[in-house]
Write an enzyme that holds these catalytic residues in place. Structure first.
Site, mmCIF file in Angstrom:
data_model
loop_
_atom_site.group_PDB
_atom_site.id
_atom_site.type_symbol
_atom_site.label_atom_id
_atom_site.label_comp_id
_atom_site.label_asym_id
_atom_site.label_seq_id
_atom_site.Cartn_x
_atom_site.Cartn_y
_atom_site.Cartn_z
ATOM 1 N N SER A 40 0.784 -1.232 0.000
ATOM 2 C CA SER A 40 0.000 0.000 0.000
ATOM 3 C C SER A 40 0.816 1.283 0.000
ATOM 4 O O SER A 40 0.385 2.289 -0.568
ATOM 5 C CB SER A 40 -0.970 0.006 1.183
ATOM 6 O OG SER A 40 -0.275 -0.257 2.385
ATOM 7 N N ASP A 263 -2.984 5.022 11.724
ATOM 8 C CA ASP A 263 -2.728 3.585 11.714
ATOM 9 C C ASP A 263 -1.221 3.385 11.785
ATOM 10 O O ASP A 263 -0.445 4.323 11.599
ATOM 11 C CB ASP A 263 -3.339 2.910 10.479
ATOM 12 C CG ASP A 263 -2.678 3.324 9.177
ATOM 13 O OD1 ASP A 263 -1.457 3.092 9.031
ATOM 14 O OD2 ASP A 263 -3.368 3.874 8.296
ATOM 15 N N HIS A 266 1.092 3.367 7.569
ATOM 16 C CA HIS A 266 1.159 4.279 6.432
ATOM 17 C C HIS A 266 1.719 5.650 6.801
ATOM 18 O O HIS A 266 1.590 6.096 7.933
ATOM 19 C CB HIS A 266 -0.232 4.446 5.806
ATOM 20 C CG HIS A 266 -0.822 3.159 5.330
ATOM 21 N ND1 HIS A 266 -1.906 2.565 5.935
ATOM 22 C CD2 HIS A 266 -0.459 2.341 4.314
ATOM 23 C CE1 HIS A 266 -2.205 1.438 5.303
ATOM 24 N NE2 HIS A 266 -1.330 1.270 4.321
#
Length: 605
Positions: A40, A263, A266
């Site tokens: 990601s 989170d 990231h």
């Protein structure tokens, strides 16, 4: 007949040679192409902002590795690299400012192209040509399809590696592959076999594309660091081993790159810009080029703000007689901050500099260090850093006791490190300029000390939870749940400093409860009840010995708080300065010394 056949063969041979020659003529040696893959963070996880798409140089191109609806893009075609670059699901990521920086640094006749395939949550095996099919068939624990499998099917025909190779071959018809960028690891966090798996994939890419390792270095980015809120920073010790198995691999540091604060995996938008630039700087160094803007390149306003320093931190607070690590922090015109220490040169006539540290003298003494750094535009900056040795508290502030702070907003200051547990919107948990923790209303999170409820077990009534609040006093939540200062939990994914409140009553087990201990002359230490270990700096509690902190109320950060007068019915024990240091019921556990108990001076043994 034989003559006719021979002539036909010769004609075919000539036509083939001509076709190859024409193909070769179409390849622009100054079109430098970089393959990008991972999960990601490479796909891009932060929403791009107006600054990101104000102007993108047409010399920075992306090859669509899937079909896009908005903006409209067709698989296999080149486009100006505006967000999103990697996939329709992607956002701002690593490749954006990698390409923009490379274009700015390279001569005007050089174009930069990226060919990227990445999926959120993807394990490294999804890019292994011999293992991806097995991974595609795996299910979640509840029987559902993993998100990275869904993305692979929707965008990459169920074969991410195959799609990357197919698109790379198309790219080779236009330019020359100059390097490979990888950012992946959270889904393989700490796996000791990860470097070997990366080596296999890298070698497969070279073989399938007819490339030589010496011509195509691999750039591997670190995961989010622990002090930035990262939950799989332990993988960086694995990343560090990649150059040992791949001599042409280079590690790109994530030091001080801010996380998104919501989170543990990231980065923020500012973080992706910084990290992308670092990938570019590493590529430039490998090419033997300076990390500088090309003299003839005119930076557009959005990039000029990003690359141009606005102000430097010029004061370093130091505890008397301590060793101080020299650092150079800079705020840029677009508002983001970067640690430029590694790019700076430090000199001083007042201090002896050894291994990037200086030894300060007695309380009240001061001196200066000159930091010199050249920015991306080629401008040299000379910054005078003033280092002041403060009082015995380390920072010259007066502090309230824990008991006074309960229910109020507090900042937690590590006296040994001169750092506050305070984050910007980019979740910089080890900020160096403590004043800003109290005066900056746009950024920064504080902690609120919460006493456990009155109906808690009597043995734990002296324990507290440290809840995050924003500077305006509003609560800070993670995914709509309270955010607390956590230790490394016993189980679960919540292995980062900004933990979630456990709603099953297991706060103590999962590290959200702290024993805030006070020692006269030293300050407070934070001992985690779940682990029995102490907190230090911005890392989870994992230390056997205490590190001392101070608590400073926001409303009186630089003022002496009112002295508290004990009464005969008072339940608290005070030190001689009138600060609450414990409960009368705990007097047997107090360090020996002179205290005020029930309005009288008492020596506790």
């Amino acid at each position: 007949m034989r003559s006719i056949l021979l002539s036909a063969v010769m004609l075919c041979s000539v036509m083939t040679t001509m076709a190859q020659s024409q193909n070769s003529d179409e390849v622009d040696p100054n079109f430098h192409i970089y393959l990008c893959f991972g999960q990601s963070n490479m796909e891009g996880n932060a929403q791009w902002e107006s600054i990101d798409n104000q102007y993108v140089d047409a010399r920075f191109q992306m090859l669509a590795t899937t079909n896009f609806d908005n903006p409209k893009r067709t698989l296999g075609n080149w486009y100006t690299a505006k967000c999103p670059i990697v996939s329709p699901m992607g956002k701002l990521g690593m490749s954006d400012y990698f390409g923009r920086t490379m274009v700015a640094a390279m001569p005007a006749d050089v174009k930069i192209g990226v060919v990227a395939v990445a999926m959120g949550g993807s394990p490294i095996e999804m890019f292994d040509k011999d293992k991806y099919q097995q991974k595609m068939q795996e299910k979640e624990a509840d029987g559902g399809t993993p998100w990275h499998v869904t993305l692979a099917k929707n965008y990459y025909g169920g074969n991410p590696y195959g799609r990357l190779i197919d698109m790379a071959k198309i790219a080779q018809k236009s330019g020359v592959i100059k390097g490979i960028l990888l950012h992946q690891g959270c889904s393989n966090c700490g796996d000791p076999n990860w470097p070997k798996e990366v080596k296999k994939i890298y070698n497969d890419m070279l073989t399938d594309l007819g490339l030589q390792a010496a011509d195509v270095p691999l750039f591997v980015g670190e995961t989010e660091r622990e002090d930035m809120g990262g939950g799989c920073s332990g993988h960086n010790s694995v990343v560090a081993k990649v150059p040992q198995v791949i001599p042409t691999a280079h590690v790109v540091s994530s030091k001080d790159v801010p996380g998104n604060g919501t989170d543990p995996w990231h980065f923020s938008a500012a973080g992706y810009r910084i990290f992308g630039k670092r990938y570019a700087f590493e590529a430039l160094r490998v090419m033997g080029r300076e990390c500088r803007k090309d003299a003839d390149y005119s930076l557009p306003n959005n990039l000029k703000k990003f690359f141009t320093p606005k102000s430097f931190d010029t004061t370093i607070a130091a505890k008397a007689k301590s060793n101080v690590v020299l650092k150079l922090w800079c705020t840029f015109n677009d508002g983001h901050r970067e640690n430029l220490t590694d790019d700076a040169t430090f000199t001083s006539t007042d201090f002896t500099i050894s291994n990037g540290r200086v030894k300060v003298g007695e309380e009240g003494s001061s001196g200066t260090v000159t930091a010199t750094v050249t920015d991306f535009t080629g401008t040299e900056h000379t910054v005078i850093l003033t280092i002041v040795a403060s009082d015995a508290n380390g920072l010259g502030y007066k502090y309230t006791s824990v008991a006074d702070a309960v229910g109020n907003n507090v900042a937690i200051v590590n006296e040994d490190e001169n750092k506050a547990f305070y984050g910007s919107t980019d979740q910089n948990l080890a900020y160096d300029v403590l004043d800003k923790a109290f005066v900056d209303t746009n950024t920064g999170y504080m902690f609120k000390v919460e006493s456990l409820s009155d109906d808690a077990d009597a043995s734990v009534r002296k324990y507290y939870r440290l809840r995050l609040i924003q500077p305006n006093g509003s609560e800070y939540n993670i995914w709509n749940r309270p955010g607390y200062l956590n230790s490394q939990p016993a189980t679960g994914w919540c292995s980062f400093i900004l933990g979630l409140n456990n709603q099953n009553g297991e706060d103590m087990k999962n590290g959200a409860v702290w024993d805030i201990q006070y020692e006269e002359g030293k300050g407070f230490s934070l001992k985690n009840i779940g682990t029995g270990l102490y907190l230090k700096d911005a890392a989870p509690a994992k230390y056997d010995t205490p590190t001392y902190f101070s608590f400073c109320s926001l409303s009186n950060a630089t003022a002496i708080e009112a002295t508290h007068i004990s009464t005969p019915t008072d339940q608290y024990i005070y030190n001689m300065q009138g600060m609450k240091v414990g409960l009368t019921s705990d007097r047997k556990n107090m360090p020996r010394g002179l205290y005020i108990v029930n309005g009288k001076k008492v020596y506790l043994k």
